[in-house]
Design a protein around this motif. Structure first.
Motif, PDB file in Angstrom:
ATOM      1  N   ARG A 164       4.199  10.231   1.327  1.00  0.00           N
ATOM      2  CA  ARG A 164       4.292  10.260  -0.140  1.00  0.00           C
ATOM      3  C   ARG A 164       5.404  11.173  -0.628  1.00  0.00           C
ATOM      4  O   ARG A 164       5.954  10.941  -1.706  1.00  0.00           O
ATOM      5  N   ALA A 218      -7.676   7.385   2.902  1.00  0.00           N
ATOM      6  CA  ALA A 218      -6.669   8.058   3.726  1.00  0.00           C
ATOM      7  C   ALA A 218      -6.450   9.456   3.167  1.00  0.00           C
ATOM      8  O   ALA A 218      -6.490   9.649   1.954  1.00  0.00           O
ATOM      9  N   TYR A 219      -6.284  10.414   4.030  1.00  0.00           N
ATOM     10  CA  TYR A 219      -5.913  11.750   3.549  1.00  0.00           C
ATOM     11  C   TYR A 219      -5.051  12.472   4.564  1.00  0.00           C
ATOM     12  O   TYR A 219      -5.146  12.241   5.762  1.00  0.00           O
ATOM     13  N   GLU A 220      -4.176  13.329   4.026  1.00  0.00           N
ATOM     14  CA  GLU A 220      -3.412  14.216   4.889  1.00  0.00           C
ATOM     15  C   GLU A 220      -4.199  15.508   4.973  1.00  0.00           C
ATOM     16  O   GLU A 220      -4.422  16.190   3.961  1.00  0.00           O
ATOM     17  N   GLU A 249       0.823  -1.220   0.000  1.00  0.00           N
ATOM     18  CA  GLU A 249       0.000   0.000   0.000  1.00  0.00           C
ATOM     19  C   GLU A 249       0.852   1.263   0.000  1.00  0.00           C
ATOM     20  O   GLU A 249       1.885   1.322   0.648  1.00  0.00           O
ATOM     21  N   GLU A 250       0.361   2.294  -0.667  1.00  0.00           N
ATOM     22  CA  GLU A 250       1.019   3.586  -0.531  1.00  0.00           C
ATOM     23  C   GLU A 250       0.684   4.169   0.837  1.00  0.00           C
ATOM     24  O   GLU A 250      -0.240   3.719   1.500  1.00  0.00           O
ATOM     25  N   HIS A 286      -6.182  14.378  10.054  1.00  0.00           N
ATOM     26  CA  HIS A 286      -5.894  13.377   9.038  1.00  0.00           C
ATOM     27  C   HIS A 286      -6.791  12.157   9.181  1.00  0.00           C
ATOM     28  O   HIS A 286      -7.427  11.961  10.202  1.00  0.00           O
ATOM     29  N   ALA A 287      -6.782  11.330   8.162  1.00  0.00           N
ATOM     30  CA  ALA A 287      -7.475  10.047   8.251  1.00  0.00           C
ATOM     31  C   ALA A 287      -6.616   8.967   7.627  1.00  0.00           C
ATOM     32  O   ALA A 287      -6.031   9.158   6.558  1.00  0.00           O
ATOM     33  N   ARG A 288      -6.532   7.853   8.312  1.00  0.00           N
ATOM     34  CA  ARG A 288      -5.954   6.651   7.724  1.00  0.00           C
ATOM     35  C   ARG A 288      -7.091   5.723   7.321  1.00  0.00           C
ATOM     36  O   ARG A 288      -6.985   4.949   6.378  1.00  0.00           O
ATOM     37  N   ASN A 348      -8.285   6.959  -7.631  1.00  0.00           N
ATOM     38  CA  ASN A 348      -7.025   7.649  -7.326  1.00  0.00           C
ATOM     39  C   ASN A 348      -6.463   8.401  -8.521  1.00  0.00           C
ATOM     40  O   ASN A 348      -5.807   9.426  -8.362  1.00  0.00           O
ATOM     41  N   MET A 408      -7.885   3.520  -0.443  1.00  0.00           N
ATOM     42  CA  MET A 408      -7.050   2.364  -0.104  1.00  0.00           C
ATOM     43  C   MET A 408      -7.742   1.041  -0.388  1.00  0.00           C
ATOM     44  O   MET A 408      -7.106   0.055  -0.729  1.00  0.00           O
ATOM     45  N   ASN A 435       3.533  18.504  10.057  1.00  0.00           N
ATOM     46  CA  ASN A 435       2.091  18.511   9.791  1.00  0.00           C
ATOM     47  C   ASN A 435       1.369  17.278  10.318  1.00  0.00           C
ATOM     48  O   ASN A 435       0.143  17.195  10.213  1.00  0.00           O
ATOM     49  N   VAL A 448      -0.087   7.904   2.329  1.00  0.00           N
ATOM     50  CA  VAL A 448      -0.292   9.305   1.972  1.00  0.00           C
ATOM     51  C   VAL A 448       0.566  10.230   2.840  1.00  0.00           C
ATOM     52  O   VAL A 448       0.952  11.318   2.398  1.00  0.00           O
ATOM     53  N   PHE A 449       0.907   9.793   4.058  1.00  0.00           N
ATOM     54  CA  PHE A 449       1.660  10.656   4.982  1.00  0.00           C
ATOM     55  C   PHE A 449       3.160  10.646   4.699  1.00  0.00           C
ATOM     56  O   PHE A 449       3.897  11.464   5.221  1.00  0.00           O
ATOM     57  N   ASP A 496      -3.078  14.074  -4.742  1.00  0.00           N
ATOM     58  CA  ASP A 496      -2.244  13.061  -4.096  1.00  0.00           C
ATOM     59  C   ASP A 496      -2.285  13.113  -2.572  1.00  0.00           C
ATOM     60  O   ASP A 496      -1.677  12.270  -1.921  1.00  0.00           O
ATOM     61  N   ASP A 497      -3.015  14.066  -1.987  1.00  0.00           N
ATOM     62  CA  ASP A 497      -3.176  14.043  -0.524  1.00  0.00           C
ATOM     63  C   ASP A 497      -4.454  13.312  -0.102  1.00  0.00           C
ATOM     64  O   ASP A 497      -4.800  13.296   1.085  1.00  0.00           O
ATOM     65  N   ILE A 498      -5.155  12.702  -1.058  1.00  0.00           N
ATOM     66  CA  ILE A 498      -6.276  11.803  -0.759  1.00  0.00           C
ATOM     67  C   ILE A 498      -6.010  10.497  -1.506  1.00  0.00           C
ATOM     68  O   ILE A 498      -5.748  10.530  -2.714  1.00  0.00           O
ATOM     69  N   ARG A 499      -6.097   9.385  -0.824  1.00  0.00           N
ATOM     70  CA  ARG A 499      -5.906   8.086  -1.473  1.00  0.00           C
ATOM     71  C   ARG A 499      -7.000   7.114  -1.062  1.00  0.00           C
ATOM     72  O   ARG A 499      -7.278   6.933   0.122  1.00  0.00           O
TER      73      ARG A 499
END
Lengths: 253, 253
Positions: A126, B9-11, A120-121, B57-59, B81, B91, B127, A123-124, B86-89
């Motif tokens: 990247r 997931a997102y930063e 898996e990638e 954030h969310a994983r 995707n 999964m 961050n 995002v934190f 690229d700050d939202i993925r």
């Protein structure tokens, strides 16, 4: 005038590399702008241990500059950081003699390269790891890396578009270790050619993936020809980790 | 129509929180724009397990939406995707029954909070961790946290500006562990009030720093009054880590 030396960390993501370029956001231009503010409009030229490319990070970039200000050593980081964007941080400062030069006096450099070796990638991470989703054999890469330790002409591991004449460098150490879901490469040498770390890592990853044999590194090295080596690994996995000088630059408690 | 569930997931750094707000870059609006492209201009409403604030954030955010497309499960992440920043993925994806709801069916939530407990800041985690440069006593915080485990009215740990009436929630677990230079808080509960995790962490950190005694948590809890608790820890250390449902949503190899 006093000569000040700084250890600076930056996340390279939002910069077009270290060096000043017209119309681009670079590490050097952000730093020189901040320094100008502290010096009430006076232009300050900052010298580095070497440039870094777009997306490349630094934990231990070393800079020096001359200043008429006499701020106590421990206050320099706070004073400069208050003027700097949050992706550049001054970590340490010290006063050095007028003949110190961050680039010419550098004796060794330590680069680190972080590979996220997971399906898996993340995002934190990247922007600070190179994501490799396929299986990588550490032992094969370690065996391959042995062939690069020593004093060699590293032309095979140098971007073709360089004007440096002497491509002989000494690599003292390459370590490759797994840390949780990452593979960490550490390279220590007396100097590095343009893209040298990224080409070495890219080539070693091809060995780790089974596309090349470890022993091939001997031929690649001796060919002194860029086309023999593997792909250049992307810049965002690379960190200028530490620069070594003859004496310690910063005084620690 | 098919109902699709996603783990996303997102930063949170570059978003004004999860929920759509006019003129702001939010997670939901970026996702709905991307989904509209995949659905050839058709507006798609996305439902989440709950909103997250600016910088959070969310994983393991869980979303669901209805679609006329019938893409194989394993291809949904790649398809989405390719349209997302690229700050939202995305999964994982799965098909669920038409009565599944990401918010109403959520049974437990797991939040994580990352504190960088080190003298020096770290530009690469600025961050995604809250930097605390002073000494923190883990044992004191663990002792304090025990007083919050169970079914309570958590009004003292809820931002004053909320319109939720019932402030009774059950906290199943709080773990606090050191991982290298970080302190990791994990909170698992059946639901969380507005800012609840951040106020609990902020209060526990005051205990860890010696500003409050562990036993005070009993009084703070029983006061049912926000002014008794400590400061709200900043959003950028917080992660929506996992949402639990009655059955597993995704099929793994």
């Amino acid at each position: 005038m006093n000569r000040v030396v700084l250890r600076v960390a930056y996340e390279g993501t939002a910069f077009s590399g270290y060096q000043v370029q017209p119309g681009k956001r670079t590490v050097q231009s952000e730093i020189e702008q901040a320094f100008m503010k502290i010096h009430k409009g006076e232009a300050i030229r900052v010298h580095s241990s070497g440039r870094t490319d777009t997306g490349v990070h630094a934990r231990g970039q070393i800079l020096h500059f001359d200043t008429s200000l006499t701020i106590p050593t421990e206050r320099w980081p706070k004073a400069l950081n208050s003027m700097l964007p949050d992706d550049i941080r001054v970590m340490e400062a010290g006063y050095v003699s007028k003949d110190f030069h961050s680039r010419y006096d550098a004796q060794k450099k330590h680069y680190r390269y972080r590979v996220l070796a997971a399906r898996e990638e993340d995002v934190f991470r990247r922007n600070i790891t190179y994501h490799v989703p396929y299986a990588i054999d550490l032992t094969r890469m370690q065996e391959a890396a042995e062939h690069l330790i020593g004093r060699y002409d590293f032309s095979s591991f140098c971007a073709a578009n360089t004007d440096v004449q002497d491509k002989v460098r000494t690599l003292y150490e390459i370590t490759i270790e797994r840390e949780q879901d990452e593979i960490i490469f550490n390279l220590i040498g007396n100097g590095f050619l343009y893209n040298m770390v990224r080409i070495i890592v890219g080539t070693l990853l091809e060995v780790g993936a089974g596309k090349r044999e470890p022993v091939e590194l001997i031929n690649i090295r001796d060919a002194k020809n860029r086309t023999y080596a593997g792909k250049t690994a992307p810049g965002h996995g690379l960190f200028l980790w530490q620069v070594y000088y003859e004496t310690s630059l910063f005084h620690h408690d």
